[in-house]
Design an enzyme around this catalytic site. Sequence first.
Site, PDB file in Angstrom:
ATOM      1  N   HIS A 102      -3.605  -5.517   1.123  1.00 13.44           N
ATOM      2  CA  HIS A 102      -2.915  -5.745   2.396  1.00 13.44           C
ATOM      3  C   HIS A 102      -2.905  -7.225   2.774  1.00 13.44           C
ATOM      4  O   HIS A 102      -3.816  -7.693   3.470  1.00 13.44           O
ATOM      5  CB  HIS A 102      -3.614  -4.961   3.510  1.00 13.44           C
TER       6      HIS A 102
ATOM      7  N   GLU B 147      -1.005  -8.614   4.958  1.00 11.48           N
ATOM      8  CA  GLU B 147      -0.802  -8.722   6.412  1.00 11.48           C
ATOM      9  C   GLU B 147      -2.103  -8.581   7.187  1.00 11.48           C
ATOM     10  O   GLU B 147      -2.163  -8.910   8.388  1.00 11.48           O
ATOM     11  CB  GLU B 147       0.217  -7.677   6.877  1.00 11.48           C
TER      12      GLU B 147
ATOM     13  N   CYS C 155       0.836  -1.206   0.000  1.00 10.31           N
ATOM     14  CA  CYS C 155       0.000   0.000   0.000  1.00 10.31           C
ATOM     15  C   CYS C 155       0.872   1.259   0.000  1.00 10.31           C
ATOM     16  O   CYS C 155       1.488   1.565  -0.998  1.00 10.31           O
ATOM     17  CB  CYS C 155      -0.987  -0.030   1.164  1.00 10.31           C
TER      18      CYS C 155
END
Length: 266
Positions: A224, A226, A95
């Site tokens: 994302h 994560e 990002c």
Amino acid sequence: MEAKVLIITGFGLNCEIETKAAFETAGAEATLIHLNDLLEKPEKLLDFNILAFIGGFSFGDHLGAGTVFANRIKTGMHEALKKFIDGNKLIIGICNGFQTITRLGLVPAIDGAYFEQQVALAHNHEGVFRDDWVTLKAEKDSPCVFTAGIDNIELPIRHGEGCFTVENPEILQIMEKKNLIALRYASPETGLPTDEFPHNPNGSVNSIAGICDKTGRIFGLMPHPEAYIYPYNHPQWTRQKINAELPNHGQGLILFENAVNYIKNS
């Protein structure tokens, strides 16, 4: 070889805990270091073999997302970062981190032109910040270390400047020819790349969601991974549990496992 990850923090970045958890779950040793501390001693970077530029809003996205952060890196630790790139090590930008490494010129780095910006992430076509989930198609011919073995994957997004754009059409043609596009936004129904909103949430050219350099060791993406390490991160996990037994981990973990396995097998 042990996978040792450096996660740069500070100045509006806010995904350090999730990224650290993702790498540690994948079997790495992850260390958080504030940007100021790294700029004071840039040689610290060389103690690690994976570098993570994380998500957030570095420097409040002033002058454009990732711009100030990239400039500080370029002027403060250019030589250390060049040595890191030359050392068969890995870099991921997520990002805001993707925005940063494009401005740094770490991807796509056509013709080895690292530190020369060739692409950019612009404002979303819809003109609004998008917080949603997207389906992604991984390109099997891409050399990207992080996306190896992936077909389709579902990940969350949260960005206002995620429209992948290329001013020079020749750069885009080279990226396509050399398979430097690692991930594309896809239709959840067909699993195939699409330009249709909201599946392509920002108007990215050629549905591009993530790219790499020619080595496949430097990778940037807007979604994302994560944020989907556990099945319970998914907004429909209760429905998924009714229909089938939940997996041990969320789909985003595979990207971090691929990185850790690459280092351990190097």
